[in-house]
Scaffold this motif. Structure first.
Motif, mmCIF file in Angstrom:
data_model
loop_
_atom_site.group_PDB
_atom_site.id
_atom_site.type_symbol
_atom_site.label_atom_id
_atom_site.label_comp_id
_atom_site.label_asym_id
_atom_site.label_seq_id
_atom_site.Cartn_x
_atom_site.Cartn_y
_atom_site.Cartn_z
ATOM 1 N N ARG A 54 2.259 6.927 -8.112
ATOM 2 C CA ARG A 54 0.805 6.956 -8.344
ATOM 3 C C ARG A 54 0.515 6.782 -9.832
ATOM 4 O O ARG A 54 -0.429 6.099 -10.223
ATOM 5 C CB ARG A 54 0.276 8.291 -7.821
ATOM 6 C CG ARG A 54 -1.223 8.362 -7.765
ATOM 7 C CD ARG A 54 -1.703 9.470 -6.867
ATOM 8 N NE ARG A 54 -1.671 9.144 -5.461
ATOM 9 C CZ ARG A 54 -1.163 9.909 -4.512
ATOM 10 N NH1 ARG A 54 -0.605 11.053 -4.818
ATOM 11 N NH2 ARG A 54 -1.187 9.548 -3.258
ATOM 12 N N ARG A 55 1.332 7.415 -10.672
ATOM 13 C CA ARG A 55 1.139 7.345 -12.128
ATOM 14 C C ARG A 55 1.571 5.968 -12.660
ATOM 15 O O ARG A 55 0.878 5.357 -13.454
ATOM 16 C CB ARG A 55 1.990 8.443 -12.764
ATOM 17 C CG ARG A 55 1.464 8.942 -14.072
ATOM 18 C CD ARG A 55 2.417 9.930 -14.703
ATOM 19 N NE ARG A 55 3.783 9.426 -14.706
ATOM 20 C CZ ARG A 55 4.853 10.129 -14.300
ATOM 21 N NH1 ARG A 55 4.714 11.344 -13.837
ATOM 22 N NH2 ARG A 55 6.059 9.605 -14.355
ATOM 23 N N ARG A 65 -0.627 2.589 -12.381
ATOM 24 C CA ARG A 65 -1.797 2.453 -13.267
ATOM 25 C C ARG A 65 -1.477 1.548 -14.458
ATOM 26 O O ARG A 65 -2.373 1.085 -15.148
ATOM 27 C CB ARG A 65 -2.215 3.825 -13.804
ATOM 28 C CG ARG A 65 -2.780 4.713 -12.740
ATOM 29 C CD ARG A 65 -3.571 5.847 -13.387
ATOM 30 N NE ARG A 65 -3.638 6.980 -12.492
ATOM 31 C CZ ARG A 65 -3.063 8.162 -12.738
ATOM 32 N NH1 ARG A 65 -2.409 8.371 -13.836
ATOM 33 N NH2 ARG A 65 -3.166 9.127 -11.859
ATOM 34 N N LYS A 76 4.906 10.674 -6.009
ATOM 35 C CA LYS A 76 3.979 11.214 -7.010
ATOM 36 C C LYS A 76 4.063 10.373 -8.296
ATOM 37 O O LYS A 76 3.044 9.995 -8.890
ATOM 38 C CB LYS A 76 4.364 12.675 -7.294
ATOM 39 C CG LYS A 76 3.284 13.454 -7.954
ATOM 40 C CD LYS A 76 3.621 14.944 -7.957
ATOM 41 C CE LYS A 76 3.054 15.562 -9.210
ATOM 42 N NZ LYS A 76 3.986 16.419 -9.897
ATOM 43 N N LYS A 86 0.832 -1.209 0.000
ATOM 44 C CA LYS A 86 0.000 0.000 0.000
ATOM 45 C C LYS A 86 0.866 1.257 0.000
ATOM 46 O O LYS A 86 2.076 1.191 0.227
ATOM 47 C CB LYS A 86 -1.007 0.003 1.155
ATOM 48 C CG LYS A 86 -0.445 -0.221 2.519
ATOM 49 C CD LYS A 86 -1.581 -0.259 3.532
ATOM 50 C CE LYS A 86 -1.016 -0.746 4.837
ATOM 51 N NZ LYS A 86 -1.965 -1.105 5.828
ATOM 52 N N HIS A 87 0.185 2.395 -0.231
ATOM 53 C CA HIS A 87 0.893 3.665 -0.380
ATOM 54 C C HIS A 87 1.717 4.031 0.853
ATOM 55 O O HIS A 87 2.887 4.414 0.751
ATOM 56 C CB HIS A 87 -0.137 4.768 -0.686
ATOM 57 C CG HIS A 87 0.478 6.117 -0.873
ATOM 58 N ND1 HIS A 87 0.597 7.032 0.153
ATOM 59 C CD2 HIS A 87 1.038 6.698 -1.947
ATOM 60 C CE1 HIS A 87 1.203 8.117 -0.305
ATOM 61 N NE2 HIS A 87 1.474 7.938 -1.584
ATOM 62 N N ARG A 128 5.817 4.858 1.180
ATOM 63 C CA ARG A 128 6.378 6.083 1.762
ATOM 64 C C ARG A 128 7.346 5.734 2.895
ATOM 65 O O ARG A 128 8.440 6.270 2.993
ATOM 66 C CB ARG A 128 5.252 6.974 2.285
ATOM 67 C CG ARG A 128 5.806 8.298 2.796
ATOM 68 C CD ARG A 128 4.757 9.327 3.001
ATOM 69 N NE ARG A 128 3.666 8.788 3.794
ATOM 70 C CZ ARG A 128 2.467 9.329 3.868
ATOM 71 N NH1 ARG A 128 2.194 10.386 3.163
ATOM 72 N NH2 ARG A 128 1.541 8.805 4.622
#
Ligand code: 5GP
Length: 198
Positions: A147-148, A151, A144, A120-121, A125
């Motif tokens: 996130r892209r 996908r 950042k 997970k995010h 981090r």
């Protein structure tokens, strides 16, 4: 066979690959060229070939890369020489980003594409912070980009979720061993066996 391994920065790709290289035989790691500054823990020629922007651009102009991309503000590329020399001997692992994976996919080389996802995010981090090798603004940029990047998972043949390192290593090893057992990959070996039955 080429194994293109992609995943956001900090997802644990390097550790997984390191373990796979230790466990499996007949597999090598493709050392990329980069203009990114070397981290304290890294060695030139082992982790990357660290070169300047001018030299990188010269290599691009001479078409010496099978793929290259601007990632997090620095240039990274896989040289043709690396693929030709190491790929001719056996299996080769490429640790490259989504843009590079796409270039390989649209080119003539045959490869197996594996995407590594963090669980997970928050975990991504945490891992980027704990690595302690990048400044906060660089970590923010990498998150950042993550996130892209994630996908694009569906463009890949396999997905490994790096929740527990051991399990993730086992999964990547399974992909590699499974690919080696493909009928078309084993053709020469199979024919030799069949011949012995004549
Ligand atoms: P890092 O700076 O953390 O070592 O790598 C940043 C990103 O660049 C990672 O996603 C890594 O997979 C990617 N990368 C490393 N080498 C190459 C390469 O040769 N080509 C491309 N396209 N990406 C690369």
């Amino acid at each position: 066979m080429l194994f293109v391994v992609t995943g956001p920065s900090g997802c644990g790709k390097s550790s997984i690959i390191h373990h796979v290289m230790r466990d499996l035989r007949n597999i090598r790691f493709s050392i990329s060229h980069t203009t990114r500054p070397r981290r304290p823990s890294e060695q030139d020629g082992r982790d990357y070939h660290f070169i300047g922007r001018t030299e990188f651009e010269r290599m691009v102009a001479k078409k010496q890369f099978v793929e290259w991309a601007l990632v997090h503000g620095h240039c990274y590329g896989t040289s043709k020489a690396e693929i030709e020399e190491k790929g001719a001997i056996g299996d080769l692992i490429l640790d490259i980003d989504v843009q590079g994976a796409r270039q390989i996919k649209s080119g003539p080389l045959r490869a197996v594409f594996v995407f590594i996802l963090p669980p997970k995010h928050e975990e991504l981090r945490r891992r980027l912070r704990e690595r302690g090798e990048d400044k906060p603004e660089i970590i923010a940029r990498r998150l950042k980009n993550a996130r892209r990047e994630i996908r694009h998972y569906a463009d890949f043949d396999y997905v490994v979720v790096n929740n527990k390192l051991d399990q993730a290593v086992l999964e990547l090893e399974s992909v590699i061993l499974g690919s080696r057992c493909r009928t078309d990959v084993r053709k020469a070996e199979i024919l030799a066996i069949l011949k012995s039955f004549k």
